[in-house]
Scaffold this active site. Structure first.
Site, PDB file in Angstrom:
ATOM      1  N   LYS A 298     -26.897 -22.443   3.582  1.00 37.35           N
ATOM      2  CA  LYS A 298     -25.689 -23.065   4.125  1.00 37.35           C
ATOM      3  C   LYS A 298     -25.938 -24.529   4.491  1.00 37.35           C
ATOM      4  CE  LYS A 298     -24.491 -22.544   8.531  1.00 37.35           C
ATOM      5  NZ  LYS A 298     -23.955 -23.698   9.287  1.00 37.35           N
ATOM      6  N   ASN A 299     -27.062 -24.789   5.142  1.00 32.98           N
ATOM      7  CA  ASN A 299     -27.326 -26.141   5.642  1.00 32.98           C
ATOM      8  C   ASN A 299     -27.728 -27.115   4.543  1.00 32.98           C
ATOM      9  OD1 ASN A 299     -26.694 -25.396   8.254  1.00 32.98           O
ATOM     10  ND2 ASN A 299     -28.814 -24.914   8.798  1.00 32.98           N
TER      11      ASN A 299
ATOM     12  N   ARG B  60     -18.970 -28.283  12.353  1.00 32.22           N
ATOM     13  CA  ARG B  60     -19.659 -29.525  12.658  1.00 32.22           C
ATOM     14  C   ARG B  60     -19.933 -30.352  11.397  1.00 32.22           C
ATOM     15  NH1 ARG B  60     -21.431 -32.031  16.775  1.00 32.22           N
ATOM     16  NH2 ARG B  60     -23.222 -33.413  16.690  1.00 32.22           N
TER      17      ARG B  60
ATOM     18  N   CYS C 176     -20.748 -24.446  16.682  1.00 34.61           N
ATOM     19  CA  CYS C 176     -21.284 -23.607  17.757  1.00 34.61           C
ATOM     20  C   CYS C 176     -21.510 -24.420  19.021  1.00 34.61           C
ATOM     21  CB  CYS C 176     -22.607 -22.966  17.326  1.00 34.61           C
ATOM     22  SG  CYS C 176     -22.437 -21.713  16.050  1.00 34.61           S
TER      23      CYS C 176
ATOM     24  N   ARG D 295     -24.374 -32.421  21.291  1.00 38.30           N
ATOM     25  CA  ARG D 295     -24.739 -32.922  19.965  1.00 38.30           C
ATOM     26  C   ARG D 295     -23.846 -34.114  19.607  1.00 38.30           C
ATOM     27  NH1 ARG D 295     -25.092 -27.944  15.894  1.00 38.30           N
ATOM     28  NH2 ARG D 295     -23.143 -27.308  16.845  1.00 38.30           N
ATOM     29  N   PRO D 296     -24.027 -35.233  20.291  1.00 37.91           N
ATOM     30  CA  PRO D 296     -23.190 -36.401  20.000  1.00 37.91           C
ATOM     31  C   PRO D 296     -23.513 -36.982  18.635  1.00 37.91           C
ATOM     32  CG  PRO D 296     -24.982 -37.000  21.469  1.00 37.91           C
ATOM     33  CD  PRO D 296     -25.041 -35.511  21.319  1.00 37.91           C
ATOM     34  N   ILE D 297     -22.592 -37.780  18.108  1.00 34.20           N
ATOM     35  CA  ILE D 297     -22.825 -38.385  16.796  1.00 34.20           C
ATOM     36  C   ILE D 297     -23.138 -39.872  16.938  1.00 34.20           C
ATOM     37  CG2 ILE D 297     -21.346 -36.670  15.688  1.00 34.20           C
ATOM     38  CD1 ILE D 297     -19.290 -38.928  15.270  1.00 34.20           C
ATOM     39  N   ASP D 298     -23.675 -40.268  18.102  1.00 34.21           N
ATOM     40  CA  ASP D 298     -23.956 -41.683  18.297  1.00 34.21           C
ATOM     41  C   ASP D 298     -24.980 -42.219  17.309  1.00 34.21           C
ATOM     42  OD1 ASP D 298     -25.677 -39.938  19.740  1.00 34.21           O
ATOM     43  OD2 ASP D 298     -26.499 -41.643  20.840  1.00 34.21           O
ATOM     44  N   LEU D 299     -25.970 -41.390  16.911  1.00 38.50           N
ATOM     45  CA  LEU D 299     -26.954 -41.851  15.936  1.00 38.50           C
ATOM     46  C   LEU D 299     -26.313 -42.083  14.570  1.00 38.50           C
ATOM     47  CD1 LEU D 299     -30.067 -39.641  16.801  1.00 38.50           C
ATOM     48  CD2 LEU D 299     -29.571 -41.983  17.535  1.00 38.50           C
TER      49      LEU D 299
ATOM     50  N   ASP E  66     -33.059 -22.625  14.902  1.00 38.17           N
ATOM     51  CA  ASP E  66     -32.126 -21.649  14.333  1.00 38.17           C
ATOM     52  C   ASP E  66     -32.716 -20.248  14.222  1.00 38.17           C
ATOM     53  OD1 ASP E  66     -30.022 -23.360  14.142  1.00 38.17           O
ATOM     54  OD2 ASP E  66     -30.150 -23.694  11.988  1.00 38.17           O
TER      55      ASP E  66
ATOM     56  N   VAL F 175     -34.840 -28.246  21.414  1.00 37.06           N
ATOM     57  CA  VAL F 175     -33.874 -28.933  20.545  1.00 37.06           C
ATOM     58  C   VAL F 175     -32.485 -28.975  21.168  1.00 37.06           C
ATOM     59  CG1 VAL F 175     -32.821 -28.993  18.250  1.00 37.06           C
ATOM     60  CG2 VAL F 175     -35.223 -28.287  18.508  1.00 37.06           C
TER      61      VAL F 175
ATOM     62  N   ARG G  24     -19.792 -17.285   9.586  1.00 35.85           N
ATOM     63  CA  ARG G  24     -19.925 -18.700   9.240  1.00 35.85           C
ATOM     64  C   ARG G  24     -21.245 -18.987   8.541  1.00 35.85           C
ATOM     65  NH1 ARG G  24     -20.716 -21.575  13.767  1.00 35.85           N
ATOM     66  NH2 ARG G  24     -20.965 -23.347  12.385  1.00 35.85           N
TER      67      ARG G  24
END
Length: 416
Positions: free
Chosen positions: A22-23, A92, A116, A121-125, A304, A326, A395
């Protein structure tokens, strides 16, 4: 309402096959937006997240046909650069459209993604990387808008080896002018798989799988055929199920190097692992020794697999330590396991797990991997376990009920 009913299972035996990852599938499907013409992607799992992404791309104007693990798509008629908000909120990985649309069309827009609830889990990076490449970044009331006349290569250092940020920057940079260098890049196998696909389409990427990735921009990419890697987390889940319940199972379609951290830990616990070219045989008599784990970015023990391994440790001797580095909220499964009699003490990001006799109960899948952990717990527990909120499980695991039943698991999908 859909739920899983799991009953005591004494022994697992036979062969079980792992689906495509999936990933890896989600960023590679999105990367097809960058290629002119058609692409045919094989090994694509039929999952809710994949089907949501297919709907997102279709809404953008892509022509897509998805049958029997093969996804054919043509993105030459893309006519929108803003994702459907209701679809984007469900997963996500919808944020990968930002990098791909920005890279090919110079503009992109999406709401902040869902997924989830396992931590901050910000997307600032991601946004930092887009800005370094020359994009104008606007974030307003949960909506991200990107624009750029022409992206230019840049040196980008990630404060954390984020998989999502590494992927998004790669997608945006492959057609930027000049060279982009990503330092402290994520090293996961899914990063390598994406780089391989992009290179087949005509990109120039080196260093994937190391902490420094170099990308030389090209003028265009051409759609190609590609087969994605197997799902290492699905493989690991089945390995832990066999270890917890006992049995002798051959798990097929596995790249052994991708599950090496898990193999090492299972061997410490006394589980016999026999490796082959593309499969592993797992033999367990349930006489499990204790061990400790600490989740880390790849090639460390994967976050995971933490929830599933914690369930396994309830069947092992002694007290065992689990440290989650993590995601700060990835112990959502603990309360559900406690309902089944698990003896787990949590202190911040650490948990001490003692051996326990699990008993069936009504529980809830709080996230994707927590759901898999509860399935393993239900197989090992005495009596019947009912798992609700299984949409989380669906999912990320293709046909998990039928696959487990095929090796002797007492599990049923119930629709009420």
């Amino acid at each position: 309402m859909r739920k899983l009913v799991v009953k005591t299972t004494d022994y697992l035996e036979g062969n079980i096959s792992v689906s495509g990852a999936k990933n890896a599938a989600l960023p590679i499907i999105t990367a097809a937006l960058l290629g002119e013409g058609s692409s045919k992607l094989s090994g694509i799992p039929d999952l809710k997240d994949v089907n949501n992404l297919v709907s997102i791309l279709s809404n953008l104007g892509a022509e897509i046909n998805f049958t029997d693990s093969e996804l054919e798509l043509n993105t030459d008629e893309i006519n929108k650069y803003s994702t459907e908000s209701d679809l984007a909120r469900k997963m996500r990985a919808s944020y990968y459209t930002l990098g791909a649309l920005l890279g090919r069309y110079g503009q992109a827009c999406t709401v902040l993604p869902g997924g989830c609830e396992i931590g901050n889990r910000p997307i600032d990076l991601h946004l930092k990387g887009f800005s370094a490449l020359g994009a104008e970044v606007k974030l307003d009331h949960g909506v991200v808008k990107l624009e750029a006349d022409r992206l230019k290569g840049a040196n980008i250092y990630l404060d954390y080896p984020s998989v999502g940020a590494t992927i998004n920057i790669m997608l945006a940079a492959v057609m930027a002018d000049g060279e982009t260098v990503i330092e402290n890049a994520a090293r996961e196998p899914e990063i390598i798989d994406l780089a391989n696909y992009l290179n087949i389409m005509g990109a120039e990427i080196t260093g994937a799988g190391t902490d420094i990735i170099k990308i030389t921009g090209v003028n265009k990419l051409i759609g190609k055929d590609y087969t994605i890697i197997p799902d290492r987390i699905e493989a690991g889940t089945y390995m832990m199920a066999v270890a917890a319940v006992g049995g002798d199972v051959v798990i097929e379609n596995v790249l052994v190097e991708h599950v090496r951290p898990l193999i090492a830990k299972l061997k410490e616990m006394g589980v016999e692992i026999i490796e082959d070219i593309n499969q592993v045989r797992v033999k367990s008599n349930q006489g499990l020794k204790g061990t400790d784990i600490k989740t880390m970015p790849y090639p460390g023990f994967p976050t995971d697999m933490q929830a599933q391994f914690m369930t396994l440790l309830t069947q092992a001797s002694s007290e065992n330590l689990v440290i989650e580095t993590v995601f700060e909220r990835r112990f959502g499964h603990v309360d559900e396991l406690r309902r089944m009699g698990a003896k787990i003490k949590v202190d911040g990001r650490s948990a001490v797990v003692a051996q326990a006799n699990l008993e069936g109960a009504q529980v809830e899948a709080t996230d994707l991997r927590a759901g898999a952990a509860l399935i393993i717990a239900g197989l090992a527990a005495k009596g019947q376990t009912e798992i609700q909120n299984i949409y989380h499980i669906e999912r990320g695991y293709e046909d998990i009920t039928d696959k487990l039943k095929g090796i002797g698991a007492n599990i049923e999908l119930v629709v009420e």
